[in-house]
Design a protein around this motif. Structure first.
Motif, PDB file in Angstrom:
ATOM      1  N   GLY A  13       0.262  -2.609  -2.471  1.00  0.00           N
ATOM      2  CA  GLY A  13       0.146  -1.509  -1.520  1.00  0.00           C
ATOM      3  C   GLY A  13       1.446  -1.339  -0.758  1.00  0.00           C
ATOM      4  O   GLY A  13       2.518  -1.188  -1.343  1.00  0.00           O
ATOM      5  N   THR A  14       1.367  -1.397   0.577  1.00  0.00           N
ATOM      6  CA  THR A  14       2.566  -1.254   1.412  1.00  0.00           C
ATOM      7  C   THR A  14       3.027  -2.603   1.961  1.00  0.00           C
ATOM      8  O   THR A  14       3.765  -2.656   2.942  1.00  0.00           O
ATOM      9  N   ASN A  96      -3.862  -4.552   1.372  1.00  0.00           N
ATOM     10  CA  ASN A  96      -2.699  -4.154   0.586  1.00  0.00           C
ATOM     11  C   ASN A  96      -2.328  -5.246  -0.406  1.00  0.00           C
ATOM     12  O   ASN A  96      -2.166  -4.989  -1.605  1.00  0.00           O
ATOM     13  N   ILE A 150       1.203   6.452  -3.261  1.00  0.00           N
ATOM     14  CA  ILE A 150       0.616   6.101  -1.976  1.00  0.00           C
ATOM     15  C   ILE A 150       1.689   6.255  -0.904  1.00  0.00           C
ATOM     16  O   ILE A 150       2.852   5.919  -1.120  1.00  0.00           O
ATOM     17  N   ASP A 151       1.291   6.802   0.233  1.00  0.00           N
ATOM     18  CA  ASP A 151       2.239   7.010   1.315  1.00  0.00           C
ATOM     19  C   ASP A 151       2.701   5.661   1.861  1.00  0.00           C
ATOM     20  O   ASP A 151       1.905   4.743   2.045  1.00  0.00           O
ATOM     21  N   ILE A 320      -4.074   7.656   4.192  1.00  0.00           N
ATOM     22  CA  ILE A 320      -4.872   6.929   3.218  1.00  0.00           C
ATOM     23  C   ILE A 320      -6.203   7.649   3.090  1.00  0.00           C
ATOM     24  O   ILE A 320      -6.877   7.911   4.091  1.00  0.00           O
ATOM     25  N   ARG A 342      -4.862   2.185  -4.520  1.00  0.00           N
ATOM     26  CA  ARG A 342      -3.591   1.552  -4.169  1.00  0.00           C
ATOM     27  C   ARG A 342      -2.758   1.405  -5.449  1.00  0.00           C
ATOM     28  O   ARG A 342      -3.235   1.662  -6.550  1.00  0.00           O
ATOM     29  N   THR A 343      -1.539   0.959  -5.298  1.00  0.00           N
ATOM     30  CA  THR A 343      -0.698   0.594  -6.431  1.00  0.00           C
ATOM     31  C   THR A 343      -0.083  -0.780  -6.148  1.00  0.00           C
ATOM     32  O   THR A 343      -0.093  -1.254  -5.013  1.00  0.00           O
TER      33      THR A 343
END
Length: 359
Positions: A13-14, A96, A150-151, A320, A342-343
């Motif tokens: 995620g982030t 995340n 994803i931002d 999100i 998510r990535t």
């Protein structure tokens, strides 16, 4: 003397941090924590002597093992390693980093991949909750490349869907651990909620801010941070978490109205600095409060019937999208499920060097 242990550095995620299989680390918790502090380079504001990036978002660790629990594939223990203190906190979850657990488990051969998609059922040891991660595995191999965006992360990646199955009240035993939808602490109305992450939610206006400020602006507001911490410590006590001065939970969150009825603006603290984007578990909790009548967040949106609803949680780096499922409860509608995309990215795999004395 230094000792080498296997390590996989991943973005989830982030967030970013090393992933370990449990058997790669010492069984003794105190020794394990010393290894993790050394691995990240803590305590040091820059973490120059380790893998950490001098920020709570890049000072995280995932520990994965084959699960012995019926119906679960892997156990996932999350560790938040303090940047500037000799402290490793395993009380919270991190959604995340969670997004990297499925790919890691498949790559390590813990979970066999199927052609197309592979479902990995993850038991989060921290919060005693279960999450399904659906990972893209064309040809039976983990695929990290894709078109999902994803931002808070540049570029795109393969989508990883996280379905939270039983994250409501998993830490404290209740979704609203104080027994109230709202509590008043030092004259401020707050909602104490345990939905994927124990949190204290406050309307931004109640603390004299708009709620759409940047993290830099909020971090520079020392009076606001001191007030939030005071409220958080009392909220933690009322939630049954005891003295939370040295814990990262509950997380304080400021909410304000979004651009439309299905959006809520959130500023999530980790807990002493504002998150540059947003925690996944925090987004689940904010969305849950947003659709639950009686919370401080509910009046910011619109009432909804039973069924699936997409809630947009706006954060400093974008938003999100959280899909929440409302079902009839004992006396009102209740959130019984939530999911989001998510990535993740595998960055490197190799050997980590740590002082042998820690073993």
């Amino acid at each position: 003397m230094q000792k080498t242990i296997p390590c996989v550095l991943m973005r989830g995620g982030t967030s970013r941090g090393p992933f370990f299989r449990a058997e790669w680390l010492p069984e003794d918790v105190a020794k394990r924590d010393r290894v993790l502090l050394s691995a990240m380079g803590s305590p040091h504001e820059l973490q120059v002597d380790g893998l950490g990036g001098g920020n709570s978002l890049t000072s995280k660790v995932a520990i994965v093992s084959r699960s012995a629990r019926p119906g679960c594939d892997v156990d996932y223990l999350f560790a938040q390693v303090s940047v500037d203190k000799e402290l490793v906190d395993t009380r919270p979850n991190c959604g995340n980093m969670l997004s990297g657990v499925g790919p890691f488990a498949i790559d390590q051969g813990i979970v066999p991949a199927t052609d197309g998609e592979t479902r990995v059922r993850i038991y989060n040891v921290n919060t005693r909750s279960t999450i399904d991660a659906v990972v893209q595995t064309p040809g039976g191999r983990t695929e990290y490349e894709g078109d999902a965006r994803i931002d808070g992360v540049s570029g795109t990646g393969a989508p990883i869907r996280l379905n939270f199955l039983d994250a409501w009240g998993s830490v404290t035993g209740k979704v609203f651990p104080t027994g109230n939808l709202q509590d008043v602490i030092d004259g401020v109305a707050v909602t104490c909620i345990d939905a994927a992450m124990p949190m204290m939610i406050v309307r931004a206006a109640s603390l004299g801010v708009a709620g759409n400020e940047t993290p830099v602006q909020l971090d520079a507001n020392e009076a606001l941070l001191e007030r939030l911490e005071s409220l958080r410590r009392e909220a933690g006590r009322r939630m049954g978490l005891g003295d939370v001065a040295d814990s990262v939970i509950p997380k304080p969150v400021l909410v304000s109205a979004g651009a439309h009825g299905d959006m809520v603006t959130s500023r999530y603290f980790t807990p002493h600095k504002c998150h540059r984007s947003h925690a996944v578990t925090g987004a689940i909790g904010v969305a849950t409060a947003f659709v639950t009548p009686g919370t401080v967040a509910f009046d910011l949106g619109a009432s909804r019937p039973a069924g699936m609803h997409r809630i947009e949680v706006a954060h400093p780096a974008g938003r999100i999208d959280v899909d929440v499922e409302l079902r009839e409860g004992a006396s009102s509608l209740e959130v019984r499920g939530a999911g989001l995309i998510r990535t993740a990215r595998k960055i490197m795999e190799g050997q980590l060097y740590v002082p042998a004395r820690f073993f």
